[in-house]
Design a protein around this motif. Structure first.
Motif, PDB file in Angstrom:
ATOM      1  N   GLY A   1       0.795  -1.226   0.000  1.00 54.48           N
ATOM      2  CA  GLY A   1       0.000   0.000   0.000  1.00 54.48           C
ATOM      3  C   GLY A   1       0.822   1.267   0.000  1.00 54.48           C
ATOM      4  O   GLY A   1       0.283   2.369  -0.138  1.00 54.48           O
ATOM      5  N   GLY A   2       2.148   1.129   0.145  1.00 57.51           N
ATOM      6  CA  GLY A   2       3.021   2.302   0.157  1.00 57.51           C
ATOM      7  C   GLY A   2       3.219   2.867  -1.238  1.00 57.51           C
ATOM      8  O   GLY A   2       2.960   2.210  -2.246  1.00 57.51           O
ATOM      9  N   ARG A   3       3.731   4.106  -1.302  1.00 57.19           N
ATOM     10  CA  ARG A   3       3.865   4.793  -2.583  1.00 57.19           C
ATOM     11  C   ARG A   3       5.323   5.104  -2.889  1.00 57.19           C
ATOM     12  O   ARG A   3       6.128   5.373  -1.992  1.00 57.19           O
ATOM     13  CB  ARG A   3       3.040   6.082  -2.593  1.00 57.19           C
ATOM     14  N   LEU A   4       5.624   5.072  -4.178  1.00 57.34           N
ATOM     15  CA  LEU A   4       6.956   5.349  -4.708  1.00 57.34           C
ATOM     16  C   LEU A   4       6.861   6.484  -5.716  1.00 57.34           C
ATOM     17  O   LEU A   4       5.985   6.479  -6.584  1.00 57.34           O
ATOM     18  CB  LEU A   4       7.494   4.088  -5.397  1.00 57.34           C
ATOM     19  N   ALA A   5       7.756   7.461  -5.608  1.00 55.07           N
ATOM     20  CA  ALA A   5       7.886   8.527  -6.611  1.00 55.07           C
ATOM     21  C   ALA A   5       9.243   8.391  -7.285  1.00 55.07           C
ATOM     22  O   ALA A   5      10.279   8.381  -6.610  1.00 55.07           O
ATOM     23  CB  ALA A   5       7.759   9.902  -5.968  1.00 55.07           C
ATOM     24  N   VAL A   6       9.226   8.251  -8.601  1.00 51.59           N
ATOM     25  CA  VAL A   6      10.458   8.093  -9.384  1.00 51.59           C
ATOM     26  C   VAL A   6      10.578   9.252 -10.353  1.00 51.59           C
ATOM     27  O   VAL A   6       9.606   9.596 -11.047  1.00 51.59           O
ATOM     28  CB  VAL A   6      10.449   6.769 -10.176  1.00 51.59           C
TER      29      VAL A   6
ATOM     30  N   TYR B   1       4.475   8.227 -10.473  1.00 52.21           N
ATOM     31  CA  TYR B   1       4.092   7.764  -9.147  1.00 52.21           C
ATOM     32  C   TYR B   1       3.586   6.329  -9.232  1.00 52.21           C
ATOM     33  O   TYR B   1       2.866   5.963 -10.167  1.00 52.21           O
ATOM     34  CB  TYR B   1       3.009   8.677  -8.572  1.00 52.21           C
ATOM     35  N   PHE B   2       3.983   5.531  -8.245  1.00 49.14           N
ATOM     36  CA  PHE B   2       3.644   4.109  -8.222  1.00 49.14           C
ATOM     37  C   PHE B   2       3.144   3.726  -6.826  1.00 49.14           C
ATOM     38  O   PHE B   2       3.422   4.410  -5.842  1.00 49.14           O
ATOM     39  CB  PHE B   2       4.861   3.250  -8.566  1.00 49.14           C
ATOM     40  N   THR B   3       2.439   2.599  -6.767  1.00 46.79           N
ATOM     41  CA  THR B   3       1.968   2.049  -5.503  1.00 46.79           C
ATOM     42  C   THR B   3       2.323   0.569  -5.449  1.00 46.79           C
ATOM     43  O   THR B   3       2.227  -0.145  -6.450  1.00 46.79           O
ATOM     44  CB  THR B   3       0.444   2.210  -5.364  1.00 46.79           C
ATOM     45  N   LYS B   4       2.750   0.113  -4.280  1.00 47.78           N
ATOM     46  CA  LYS B   4       2.929  -1.324  -4.063  1.00 47.78           C
ATOM     47  C   LYS B   4       1.577  -1.911  -3.683  1.00 47.78           C
ATOM     48  O   LYS B   4       0.952  -1.443  -2.736  1.00 47.78           O
ATOM     49  CB  LYS B   4       3.942  -1.574  -2.949  1.00 47.78           C
ATOM     50  N   PRO B   5       1.083  -2.892  -4.424  1.00 52.22           N
ATOM     51  CA  PRO B   5      -0.243  -3.437  -4.123  1.00 52.22           C
ATOM     52  C   PRO B   5      -0.348  -3.900  -2.665  1.00 52.22           C
ATOM     53  O   PRO B   5       0.604  -4.462  -2.112  1.00 52.22           O
ATOM     54  CB  PRO B   5      -0.378  -4.621  -5.081  1.00 52.22           C
TER      55      PRO B   5
ATOM     56  N   PHE C   1       4.855  -3.121  -9.240  1.00 52.13           N
ATOM     57  CA  PHE C   1       4.205  -1.867  -8.857  1.00 52.13           C
ATOM     58  C   PHE C   1       2.983  -1.586  -9.732  1.00 52.13           C
ATOM     59  O   PHE C   1       2.879  -2.082 -10.860  1.00 52.13           O
ATOM     60  CB  PHE C   1       5.187  -0.694  -9.007  1.00 52.13           C
ATOM     61  N   GLU C   2       2.094  -0.763  -9.215  1.00 53.90           N
ATOM     62  CA  GLU C   2       0.970  -0.227  -9.982  1.00 53.90           C
ATOM     63  C   GLU C   2       1.254   1.234 -10.304  1.00 53.90           C
ATOM     64  O   GLU C   2       1.717   1.984  -9.448  1.00 53.90           O
ATOM     65  CB  GLU C   2      -0.325  -0.339  -9.180  1.00 53.90           C
ATOM     66  N   VAL C   3       0.980   1.637 -11.552  1.00 53.88           N
ATOM     67  CA  VAL C   3       1.246   3.010 -11.985  1.00 53.88           C
ATOM     68  C   VAL C   3       0.142   3.929 -11.476  1.00 53.88           C
ATOM     69  O   VAL C   3      -1.043   3.599 -11.536  1.00 53.88           O
ATOM     70  CB  VAL C   3       1.335   3.095 -13.520  1.00 53.88           C
TER      71      VAL C   3
END
Length: 246
Positions: free
Chosen positions: A113-118, A229-233, A161-163
């Motif tokens: 549920g966490g988020r990643l910004a690349v 921006y991405f999210t870990k399912p 990841f989910e976009v």
């Protein structure tokens, strides 16, 4: 990075992976996060640590926030699984030959549920830089690839990841790097490069309306960086599929 899209709540555990001089880490700290500034360059991290200390002394940090620096390798992050609520990886993946191994490590240490910004250099401005200067991308530690946004998204989706959307940034910065590539990437004293650098510093410090509007127009066309921006399912895809089959 747009903190309206990538909201960071006080007390969240946030990793700035490949933090460099610490620009994003400092902003995360100001917003009350518990920040880990991670990089392989110990000299850069020493400066980041000093700034963290100065920020605390100046009262720029909300109660409960924390910040520390960690040295290491992006291919083997020294953190347990599911350690962070959010991760920032700004202008780093284009330097890593085995980028998908680094992406897998980002997925591992991000909580479900966490988020990643690349952020990576945008294809068109970067392609022009490579055409203008071989030194720009062949220097040790330089860029080893030019991403299209589709490639970046596809690799991170393949990792798991989910976009979650994108935008472009730093439209005023692309011409500066084209000038640098044309006159010599290390020739900071060239009159044109020096003058444009002063303009960028003035813009960052003053943020006048005219340049804000100009950058809004330029970003989608020649923005130096693309931010995705991405999210870990929250539930791994394999588990969802098994549940659906049952």
């Amino acid at each position: 990075m747009d903190f309206n899209r990538f909201h960071v709540a006080p007390g969240e555990q946030v990793l700035d992976m490949g933090c460099g001089a610490g620009r994003h880490a400092f902003e995360l700290y100001r917003r009350g996060a518990c920040v880990v500034a991670f990089d392989r360059d110990e000299k850069e991290l020493a400066g980041v640590a000093r700034m963290f200390g100065a920020m605390e002394l100046e009262g720029e940090v909300p109660p409960g926030a924390s910040a520390r620096t960690v040295t290491g390798d992006a291919l083997s992050l020294p953190f347990p699984d599911d350690s962070f609520d959010k991760i920032v990886a700004a202008e780093v993946l284009e330097h890593i030959p085995d980028d998908m191994a680094a992406m897998a490590e980002l997925l591992r240490v991000l909580r479900p549920g966490g988020r990643l910004a690349v952020t990576v250099p945008s294809w068109l401005p970067e392609r022009i830089c490579w055409a203008l200067s071989e030194d720009y991308h062949t220097a040790p530690g330089g860029h080893v690839r030019i991403y299209t946004r589709a490639e970046l998204e596809a690799k991170l989706k393949a990792t798991g990841f989910e976009v979650g959307g994108h935008h472009y940034a730093h439209g005023l910065h692309a011409p500066y790097w084209w000038i640098k590539c044309a006159v010599g990437v290390n020739n900071d004293e060239h009159p044109l490069a020096s003058a444009y650098h002063k303009l960028l510093v003035w813009d960052i410090m003053k943020r006048p309306l005219a340049t804000r509007l100009a950058e809004q127009v330029l970003n989608p066309v020649i923005g130096k960086s693309v931010v995705v921006y991405f999210t870990k399912p929250a539930v791994p895809a394999s588990r969802e599929q098994a549940h659906a089959a049952a």
